[in-house]
Write a protein that holds these residues in place. Sequence first.
Motif, PDB file in Angstrom:
ATOM      1  N   LYS A 118       0.704  -0.947  -0.033  1.00  0.00           N
ATOM      2  CA  LYS A 118      -0.134   0.010  -0.442  1.00  0.00           C
ATOM      3  C   LYS A 118       1.053   1.671  -0.024  1.00  0.00           C
ATOM      4  N   ASP A 119       1.926   0.686   0.530  1.00  0.00           N
ATOM      5  CA  ASP A 119       2.907   2.152   0.292  1.00  0.00           C
ATOM      6  C   ASP A 119       3.718   2.664  -0.840  1.00  0.00           C
TER       7      ASP A 119
ATOM      8  N   THR B 275       3.700  -8.861  -9.846  1.00  0.00           N
ATOM      9  CA  THR B 275       3.031  -7.767  -9.886  1.00  0.00           C
ATOM     10  C   THR B 275       4.056  -7.103  -9.889  1.00  0.00           C
ATOM     11  N   ASN B 276       4.404  -5.683 -10.175  1.00  0.00           N
ATOM     12  CA  ASN B 276       5.425  -4.519  -9.857  1.00  0.00           C
ATOM     13  C   ASN B 276       4.683  -3.485  -9.346  1.00  0.00           C
ATOM     14  N   PHE B 277       5.756  -2.610  -8.984  1.00  0.00           N
ATOM     15  CA  PHE B 277       5.150  -1.783  -8.145  1.00  0.00           C
ATOM     16  C   PHE B 277       6.503  -0.465  -8.407  1.00  0.00           C
ATOM     17  N   VAL B 278       6.579   0.486  -8.136  1.00  0.00           N
ATOM     18  CA  VAL B 278       7.298   1.268  -7.315  1.00  0.00           C
ATOM     19  C   VAL B 278       6.865   2.226  -6.760  1.00  0.00           C
ATOM     20  N   SER B 279       8.514   2.811  -5.758  1.00  0.00           N
ATOM     21  CA  SER B 279       8.516   3.508  -5.296  1.00  0.00           C
ATOM     22  C   SER B 279       7.928   5.103  -4.692  1.00  0.00           C
ATOM     23  N   LYS B 280       7.299   5.804  -3.604  1.00  0.00           N
ATOM     24  CA  LYS B 280       6.527   7.495  -4.067  1.00  0.00           C
ATOM     25  C   LYS B 280       7.841   7.528  -4.404  1.00  0.00           C
ATOM     26  N   ASP B 281       8.549   7.470  -4.501  1.00  0.00           N
ATOM     27  CA  ASP B 281      10.106   8.878  -4.619  1.00  0.00           C
ATOM     28  C   ASP B 281      10.721   8.294  -5.528  1.00  0.00           C
ATOM     29  N   GLY B 282       9.768   7.153  -6.903  1.00  0.00           N
ATOM     30  CA  GLY B 282      10.503   6.440  -7.993  1.00  0.00           C
ATOM     31  C   GLY B 282      11.819   5.865  -7.886  1.00  0.00           C
ATOM     32  N   SER B 283      12.877   5.567  -7.288  1.00  0.00           N
ATOM     33  CA  SER B 283      13.835   5.006  -6.879  1.00  0.00           C
ATOM     34  C   SER B 283      13.766   3.463  -7.087  1.00  0.00           C
ATOM     35  N   LEU B 284      13.233   3.285  -6.488  1.00  0.00           N
ATOM     36  CA  LEU B 284      12.764   1.560  -6.057  1.00  0.00           C
ATOM     37  C   LEU B 284      11.895   1.313  -7.295  1.00  0.00           C
TER      38      LEU B 284
END
Length: 135
Positions: free
Chosen positions: A7-8, A19-28
């Motif tokens: 959820k973060d 299933t792929n996610f990106v961190s909120k700062d876009g670095s990970l």
Amino acid sequence: MKTIDTKDWILFSERRNSTNFVSKDGSLMLKASPKDKSFSLQALQDEIEISNTALSLGIKTPEPVEIVRLSDGSYGAVYKYIKNKKSLTRTISEEPGKLDEIMKIYAEATGALHSITDEKHLLPSFENRLEEALS
């Protein structure tokens, strides 16, 4: 092992194998198990090892950061996110009129990748893996 809650993170693709996610700062980038199955810890450790070996051979691939446990108890792998990268499938779907040009670039990149010699046999043999799976 760090536990994280998806959820973060920001969902950016749901595929058959992850299933792929990106961190909120876009670095990970977080590669999580698909909803219908879970990655084993060993499978993720093997994937991280292969990625690190590929990087050592000069093959461009996302750099692994760590294996994590997700809040649902499954495992995932965190990588440094490659900005401005598009999958081959997405590129073709967005620009179907450029299929010939896209496939020429893809064929050249595939040729360059397959010309890299693994003289120390650091990467596992795909042929051996197929033979094991078939036996």
